[in-house]
Every structure is written in C-alpha cells, then in structure tokens.
Design a protein around this motif. Structure first.
Motif, PDB file in Angstrom:
ATOM      1  N   ASP A 168     -19.269   6.197   1.559  1.00 56.01           N
ATOM      2  CA  ASP A 168     -18.849   7.260   0.958  1.00 56.01           C
ATOM      3  C   ASP A 168     -17.743   7.070   1.981  1.00 56.01           C
ATOM      4  O   ASP A 168     -17.193   7.202   3.734  1.00 56.01           O
ATOM      5  N   TYR A 169     -16.671   7.447   1.963  1.00 53.88           N
ATOM      6  CA  TYR A 169     -14.727   7.992   2.630  1.00 53.88           C
ATOM      7  C   TYR A 169     -14.288   9.190   2.211  1.00 53.88           C
ATOM      8  O   TYR A 169     -14.656   9.536   1.383  1.00 53.88           O
ATOM      9  N   GLU A 170     -14.077   9.825   3.377  1.00 51.65           N
ATOM     10  CA  GLU A 170     -13.638  11.264   3.513  1.00 51.65           C
ATOM     11  C   GLU A 170     -11.924  11.052   3.677  1.00 51.65           C
ATOM     12  O   GLU A 170     -10.925  12.375   3.746  1.00 51.65           O
ATOM     13  N   GLY A 171     -10.914   9.983   3.977  1.00 58.62           N
ATOM     14  CA  GLY A 171     -10.066   9.759   4.603  1.00 58.62           C
ATOM     15  C   GLY A 171      -8.700   9.958   3.406  1.00 58.62           C
ATOM     16  O   GLY A 171      -9.135  10.290   2.382  1.00 58.62           O
ATOM     17  N   PRO A 172      -7.489   9.676   3.896  1.00 56.94           N
ATOM     18  CA  PRO A 172      -6.443   9.170   3.075  1.00 56.94           C
ATOM     19  C   PRO A 172      -6.967   8.334   2.136  1.00 56.94           C
ATOM     20  O   PRO A 172      -7.355   6.922   2.042  1.00 56.94           O
ATOM     21  N   LEU A 173      -6.261   8.687   0.360  1.00 61.13           N
ATOM     22  CA  LEU A 173      -6.363   7.800  -0.620  1.00 61.13           C
ATOM     23  C   LEU A 173      -5.792   6.293  -0.311  1.00 61.13           C
ATOM     24  O   LEU A 173      -4.187   7.249  -0.552  1.00 61.13           O
ATOM     25  N   ASP A 174      -6.260   4.735  -0.191  1.00 60.62           N
ATOM     26  CA  ASP A 174      -4.976   4.155  -0.075  1.00 60.62           C
ATOM     27  C   ASP A 174      -4.478   3.356  -2.520  1.00 60.62           C
ATOM     28  O   ASP A 174      -5.453   3.506  -2.387  1.00 60.62           O
ATOM     29  N   ALA A 175      -3.263   3.711  -2.302  1.00 61.31           N
ATOM     30  CA  ALA A 175      -3.351   3.630  -3.947  1.00 61.31           C
ATOM     31  C   ALA A 175      -1.850   2.038  -3.918  1.00 61.31           C
ATOM     32  O   ALA A 175      -1.353   2.372  -3.127  1.00 61.31           O
ATOM     33  N   GLU A 176      -2.683   1.476  -4.862  1.00 57.83           N
ATOM     34  CA  GLU A 176      -1.493   0.393  -5.074  1.00 57.83           C
ATOM     35  C   GLU A 176      -1.030  -0.278  -6.541  1.00 57.83           C
ATOM     36  O   GLU A 176      -2.152  -0.191  -7.178  1.00 57.83           O
ATOM     37  N   LEU A 177      -0.301   0.002  -7.201  1.00 55.99           N
ATOM     38  CA  LEU A 177      -0.011   0.351  -8.579  1.00 55.99           C
ATOM     39  C   LEU A 177       0.541  -1.693  -8.081  1.00 55.99           C
ATOM     40  O   LEU A 177       0.764  -2.487  -7.990  1.00 55.99           O
ATOM     41  N   MET A 200       0.781  -1.270   0.532  1.00 47.96           N
ATOM     42  CA  MET A 200      -0.161  -0.159  -0.174  1.00 47.96           C
ATOM     43  C   MET A 200       1.118   1.266  -0.007  1.00 47.96           C
ATOM     44  O   MET A 200       2.054   1.083   0.618  1.00 47.96           O
ATOM     45  N   LEU A 201       0.010   2.183  -0.496  1.00 50.78           N
ATOM     46  CA  LEU A 201       1.194   3.538  -0.716  1.00 50.78           C
ATOM     47  C   LEU A 201       0.633   4.282  -0.731  1.00 50.78           C
ATOM     48  O   LEU A 201      -1.025   4.555  -0.862  1.00 50.78           O
ATOM     49  N   ARG A 202       0.723   5.547   0.876  1.00 50.65           N
ATOM     50  CA  ARG A 202      -0.133   6.367   0.947  1.00 50.65           C
ATOM     51  C   ARG A 202       0.683   7.872   0.016  1.00 50.65           C
ATOM     52  O   ARG A 202       1.936   8.015  -0.231  1.00 50.65           O
ATOM     53  N   PHE A 203      -0.671   8.615  -0.429  1.00 50.24           N
ATOM     54  CA  PHE A 203      -0.180   9.653  -1.843  1.00 50.24           C
ATOM     55  C   PHE A 203       0.385  10.470  -0.986  1.00 50.24           C
ATOM     56  O   PHE A 203       1.513  11.394  -1.556  1.00 50.24           O
ATOM     57  N   ALA A 204       1.021  11.159   0.148  1.00 50.87           N
ATOM     58  CA  ALA A 204       1.833  11.667   1.417  1.00 50.87           C
ATOM     59  C   ALA A 204       2.932  11.739   0.949  1.00 50.87           C
ATOM     60  O   ALA A 204       3.872  12.067   1.431  1.00 50.87           O
ATOM     61  N   LEU A 205       3.179  10.391   0.765  1.00 48.41           N
ATOM     62  CA  LEU A 205       4.489   9.902   0.161  1.00 48.41           C
ATOM     63  C   LEU A 205       4.651   9.373  -1.303  1.00 48.41           C
ATOM     64  O   LEU A 205       5.992   8.596  -1.637  1.00 48.41           O
ATOM     65  N   PHE A 206       4.195   9.865  -2.156  1.00 44.28           N
ATOM     66  CA  PHE A 206       3.582   9.003  -3.477  1.00 44.28           C
ATOM     67  C   PHE A 206       4.791   9.869  -4.130  1.00 44.28           C
ATOM     68  O   PHE A 206       5.107  10.883  -4.503  1.00 44.28           O
ATOM     69  N   VAL A 207       5.885   8.913  -5.240  1.00 45.40           N
ATOM     70  CA  VAL A 207       6.871   9.431  -5.552  1.00 45.40           C
ATOM     71  C   VAL A 207       6.421   9.095  -6.846  1.00 45.40           C
ATOM     72  O   VAL A 207       7.320   7.428  -6.595  1.00 45.40           O
ATOM     73  N   LEU A 208       7.130   8.869  -8.527  1.00 47.35           N
ATOM     74  CA  LEU A 208       6.850   8.043  -8.717  1.00 47.35           C
ATOM     75  C   LEU A 208       7.378   8.726 -10.376  1.00 47.35           C
ATOM     76  O   LEU A 208       7.582   9.532 -10.819  1.00 47.35           O
ATOM     77  N   PHE A 209       8.578   7.026 -10.397  1.00 48.55           N
ATOM     78  CA  PHE A 209      10.084   7.050 -11.763  1.00 48.55           C
ATOM     79  C   PHE A 209      10.542   8.380 -11.860  1.00 48.55           C
ATOM     80  O   PHE A 209      11.353   8.203 -12.331  1.00 48.55           O
ATOM     81  N   GLY A 210      10.136   8.913 -10.764  1.00 49.73           N
ATOM     82  CA  GLY A 210      11.008  10.630 -10.400  1.00 49.73           C
ATOM     83  C   GLY A 210      11.729  11.545 -11.365  1.00 49.73           C
ATOM     84  O   GLY A 210      11.735  13.169 -10.624  1.00 49.73           O
ATOM     85  N   SER A 211      11.364  11.419 -12.311  1.00 52.71           N
ATOM     86  CA  SER A 211      11.278  12.695 -13.514  1.00 52.71           C
ATOM     87  C   SER A 211       9.618  13.462 -13.669  1.00 52.71           C
ATOM     88  O   SER A 211       9.101  12.561 -13.991  1.00 52.71           O
ATOM     89  N   VAL A 212       9.653  14.972 -13.677  1.00 52.09           N
ATOM     90  CA  VAL A 212       8.694  15.208 -14.171  1.00 52.09           C
ATOM     91  C   VAL A 212       8.832  16.318 -15.155  1.00 52.09           C
ATOM     92  O   VAL A 212       9.626  17.396 -15.276  1.00 52.09           O
ATOM     93  N   PHE A 213       8.433  15.932 -15.978  1.00 54.47           N
ATOM     94  CA  PHE A 213       8.481  17.084 -17.434  1.00 54.47           C
ATOM     95  C   PHE A 213       7.110  17.995 -17.356  1.00 54.47           C
ATOM     96  O   PHE A 213       6.187  18.010 -17.635  1.00 54.47           O
ATOM     97  N   ALA A 214       7.872  19.137 -16.725  1.00 56.49           N
ATOM     98  CA  ALA A 214       6.585  20.288 -16.339  1.00 56.49           C
ATOM     99  C   ALA A 214       6.333  21.060 -16.974  1.00 56.49           C
ATOM    100  O   ALA A 214       7.006  21.512 -18.563  1.00 56.49           O
ATOM    101  N   GLY A 215       4.721  20.583 -17.825  1.00 50.66           N
ATOM    102  CA  GLY A 215       3.843  21.503 -18.626  1.00 50.66           C
ATOM    103  C   GLY A 215       4.085  20.603 -19.670  1.00 50.66           C
ATOM    104  O   GLY A 215       3.289  21.461 -21.251  1.00 50.66           O
ATOM    105  N   CYS A 216       4.675  19.364 -19.731  1.00 50.57           N
ATOM    106  CA  CYS A 216       5.034  18.394 -21.579  1.00 50.57           C
ATOM    107  C   CYS A 216       3.567  17.603 -20.558  1.00 50.57           C
ATOM    108  O   CYS A 216       3.587  16.560 -22.464  1.00 50.57           O
ATOM    109  N   ALA A 217       2.530  17.783 -20.773  1.00 52.97           N
ATOM    110  CA  ALA A 217       1.348  16.516 -20.261  1.00 52.97           C
ATOM    111  C   ALA A 217       0.709  16.615 -20.499  1.00 52.97           C
ATOM    112  O   ALA A 217       0.353  17.893 -20.833  1.00 52.97           O
TER     113      ALA A 217
END
Length: 257
Positions: free
Chosen positions: A37-46, A1-18
């Motif tokens: 309905d749920y209001e808390g932090p989201l749990d995401a799993e790759l 499980m990954l918390r989005f507060a700690l979520f870092v994907l792939f390392g590089s971000v091309f700002a403005g190019c998406a």
C-alpha cells in the motif's frame, strides 16, 4: 512524470457540464499480499497511443504490479481528473498511466443576458393638466442558449510496488480451454508475460510459450514458483507454435541453454 500538485489539463474547464462515469476493474491475478500500500503523492503519466499491454510490461520491468483499470467519460477535465485521483488514493496506489481520446460532443445549456428596450406609459402634469406619455428605458433579459462541449474517454491503469520482484520476470497461468485442446492437456502453464531484461527474457522465453514439464515433472504453480526462485540449470519442456522445445535455464545467458 507529472505531479498532480502541478497538474493542469487542456486549459479549459466547463464547470457543471461533466458527466463522469467511472468503472473500475480489478486485476484478478494480483493478490493483496503481493503488493505494498502507498500513501504518498500520486505519479501519473499521460501515455501516447493505446498499447496497454506494452505499458503494463514496462511497469512490470520495474516490479510494479498492475492492480486494475478504470474507464472515465466526461466533458470537464477537472472533474475526471479529480475522480481519477480519488480512486487512486482509495486504492492506495502509487503509479498511474492514462490514455485519452476524443469521443464526441455533449450539448449544454447556459443563460446569457440580452439588453432590451422596454416602453411603458406614464402621466405627466402640464399647464393644460394631466396627459399620458410613452416612457422608454433600457432593461435586461436572461435567455437560454445551447452550445457543444467536447466529450473525452479516458482509460486509467493503476499500479502498486511488488513486495518481491517477479520471479524470473515471467508470469504464467493455466491454459484456456481452446489452448488446452490444441496442446492436448490442461496440466500445463502458459507464459503470459515476459519482462524485458529479466532472466526469462535473457533465456529466450516468449509470451505464449506453454510449459509442459519442469525438471521432468508435471507443472503446478507451486512447482513453478519454486523453480523460478533458483532457475539456473533447471530444465523446461515447452510447447511453442506446435513444436516441442527443451530448454536449460542459465543464470548467465552466455552459457549454454
């Protein structure tokens, strides 16, 4: 499980190019009053691989209902992640599974600075009077250049907790037209999901089984719902791969079926 507060994907971000294009498809089989309905932090799993049906079945085993899916394409990890999170919060969902794969490249344009030598002419005064001389100085030009940016596709599945457990751990629907013709009736219920470890699974019900009768009666969704609430000792008449199977449901699968 990954918390989005700690979520870092792939390392590089091309700002403005998406180029993010979200498409959300709700699950028509889930009613709003079935889930919370749920209001808390989201749990995401790759999720490794792309077997979406198996992933949904795993969540169903924990009584999470699949409420819908979204597809994203884009070059910037930060952008699509933000879109995925925003949609999850809008839906008031709790669990997210996502799949990702490389889809190609996009061409982007940037600007780069290039040093250049510039020459001009100036007038200087000397013993012999004024004369014109060349003047050279270092300057900077900004030039456009093109580069490629990897583009990814993402499939995202959203879930909410069920208010009540899925009865017997099975889901059933009216048969489609083709199946109805094969079995000779549309007054039947096709089992579309059997959750591992639950009552239906322990009693050897399978995805694709077609219920032709419930305790000798023509099945309806309401009759099946009542049956699933207290199935022990109940009888099902099932069409399975062209054969008719009579089955007595047991709460304890070690007893006779």
């Amino acid at each position: 499980m990954l918390r989005f507060a700690l979520f870092v994907l792939f390392g590089s971000v091309f700002a403005g190019c998406a180029s993010i294009q979200p498409y959300y498809t709700p699950n028509p089989d889930i009613a709003a009053n079935e889930v919370e309905d749920y209001e808390g932090p989201l749990d995401a799993e790759l999720v490794a691989g792309t077997n979406i049906a198996q992933r949904i079945a795993r969540r169903e085993a924990a009584d999470y209902a699949f409420i819908g899916s979204a597809a994203f394409t884009g070059a910037a990890d930060e952008d699509w992640t933000s879109a995925m999170v925003r949609l999850g919060r809008t839906l008031k969902t709790e669990k997210i599974d996502y799949f990702t794969w490389y889809a190609g490249t996009d061409t982007a344009t940037g600007m780069t600075s290039v040093p250049v030598m510039r020459t001009s002419f100036g007038t200087v005064w000397g013993p012999d009077g004024p004369r014109t001389v060349p003047v050279t100085m270092l300057d900077t030009d900004w030039l456009p250049y093109s580069y490629t940016v990897p583009r990814y596709e993402y499939r995202v599945l959203y879930y909410k907790k069920r208010k009540e457990p899925l009865p017997m751990g099975i889901r059933y629907e009216w048969p489609g037209e083709e199946l109805g013709r094969r079995i000779g009736t549309r007054k039947a219920l096709e089992i579309t999901l059997v959750v591992p470890g639950r009552t239906g699974w322990k009693n050897d019900l399978f995805d694709g089984d077609v219920i032709l009768a419930v305790n000798g009666r023509t099945p309806t969704k309401e009759l099946m719902r009542q049956f699933c609430q207290s199935p022990a000792g109940g009888k099902l008449k099932i069409w399975r791969d062209g054969q008719i199977v009579e089955k007595t449901i047991s709460a304890d699968p070690s007893e006779g079926k």
